[in-house]
Design a protein around this motif. Structure first.
Motif, short mmCIF file in Angstrom:
data_model
loop_
_atom_site.label_atom_id
_atom_site.label_comp_id
_atom_site.label_asym_id
_atom_site.label_seq_id
_atom_site.Cartn_x
_atom_site.Cartn_y
_atom_site.Cartn_z
N HIS A 40 -3.39 -3.97 -1.23
CA HIS A 40 -3.93 -3.86 -2.08
C HIS A 40 -3.17 -5.47 -2.86
CE1 HIS A 40 -1.81 -1.09 -2.77
NE2 HIS A 40 -1.38 -1.90 -3.59
N SER A 41 -2.08 -5.46 -1.94
CA SER A 41 -0.91 -6.42 -3.38
C SER A 41 -1.10 -8.06 -1.98
CB SER A 41 0.11 -5.77 -1.96
OG SER A 41 0.81 -5.91 -0.37
N SER A 93 -2.99 -13.63 -5.76
CA SER A 93 -4.53 -14.28 -6.08
C SER A 93 -5.18 -13.49 -7.81
CB SER A 93 -4.74 -14.94 -5.03
OG SER A 93 -4.40 -15.18 -4.21
N ASN A 94 -4.85 -12.71 -7.11
CA ASN A 94 -5.91 -12.02 -8.03
C ASN A 94 -5.62 -11.89 -9.91
OD1 ASN A 94 -7.94 -10.56 -9.64
ND2 ASN A 94 -7.13 -8.21 -9.08
N VAL A 143 -10.42 -4.35 -6.67
CA VAL A 143 -9.68 -4.16 -5.04
C VAL A 143 -9.70 -2.58 -5.06
CG1 VAL A 143 -7.67 -5.00 -4.05
CG2 VAL A 143 -8.70 -6.65 -5.77
N VAL A 144 -9.61 -2.99 -3.98
CA VAL A 144 -9.72 -1.05 -3.49
C VAL A 144 -8.09 -0.97 -3.13
CG1 VAL A 144 -10.29 0.65 -1.25
CG2 VAL A 144 -12.17 -1.65 -2.60
N LEU A 156 4.85 -2.47 6.08
CA LEU A 156 3.50 -2.89 5.81
C LEU A 156 3.69 -4.17 4.98
CD1 LEU A 156 1.86 -0.32 3.75
CD2 LEU A 156 1.32 -0.92 6.03
N GLY A 157 2.90 -5.79 5.22
CA GLY A 157 2.88 -6.96 4.70
C GLY A 157 3.08 -7.74 5.16
N LEU A 158 3.89 -8.96 4.50
CA LEU A 158 4.82 -9.97 5.27
C LEU A 158 5.65 -9.63 4.79
CD1 LEU A 158 2.32 -13.17 4.51
CD2 LEU A 158 2.20 -11.86 6.45
#
Length: 223
Positions: free
Chosen positions: A124-125, A130-131, A141-142, A152-154
């Motif tokens: 969800h991050s 953007s949200n 968002v789930v 996780l993530g960038l």
């Protein structure tokens, strides 16, 4: 085109849903031969009005799905016709004045409805900024079952001494070395997982492959 001209209605009876690009519509559907109950234009913010009107003319009604927060259609392949700096006396609205078919439909005050469920980000991050900034926190968002940092993530890794050799090899050798080292580390720690590496040019890709080849020879157990 000939097949659909002669047997188009039979084809529609067997396959009532056609999924086609705008150029395919013009290429295969001769005007006046076939029409459709509904036209659905997806990614409408990326479709220019001039590219979609041929499909619009073949349908009784249409639904346009797109996001006006996305970038407009690219002009990369467009050719400049005439002198755009010349002033025009005709100020009437033209469909070609709009960047996309989505913008044209909005300008014509077509009924709108926001799709609120977002499911494409595996964490969800990735959509959170953007949200908040673009959609006013209106997206549902789930949440991901995984939280925290971890893998996780960038992550941005700064190569302090990396320099792009603009006038020579057109590569960044220090970055190529760092990436090759990271690939070998991945192979060592996660031998059962695949890995994708992206580069912004063929020259940089080849530089990474050259560095990787040297390391593969030194660590044949990771082959």
């Amino acid at each position: 085109r000939k097949l659909l001209h002669q047997a188009g209605h039979a084809v529609q009876a067997v396959k009532p849903v056609f999924m086609m690009s705008p150029i395919s519509v013009a290429q295969y559907l001769e005007p006046g031969v076939l029409d459709f109950d509904l036209l659905l234009i997806d990614e409408a913010s990326q479709v220019r009005p001039v590219d979609s009107l041929g499909a619009v003319a073949r349908a009784r009604q249409m639904t346009v799905v797109g996001d006006d927060r996305q970038l407009p259609p690219t002009r990369f392949f467009s050719r400049v016709v005439g002198d755009e700096s010349e002033a025009t006396e005709d100020d009437d609205f033209q469909a070609g004045d709009m960047e996309s078919i989505l913008g044209l439909c909005e300008a014509q005050n077509m009924p709108q409805k926001m799709l609120q469920w977002h499911y494409r980000s595996r964490h969800h991050s990735l959509i959170a900024v953007s949200n908040r900034e673009f959609y006013g926190d209106r997206l549902y968002v789930v949440p991901s079952p995984f939280n925290g940092e971890g893998d996780l993530g960038l992550r941005f890794r700064h190569i302090a001494d990396g320099v792009f050799d603009r006038g020579g090899t057109r590569t960044n050798q220090k970055e190529a070395i760092a990436i090759a080292d990271a690939v070998m580390e991945h192979a060592r720690l996660y031998p059962d997982k695949t890995l994708g590496v992206g580069a912004f040019s063929v020259a940089q890709r080849d530089a990474i492959l050259d560095e990787l080849e040297l390391r593969r020879r030194q660590a044949v157990e990771l082959e």
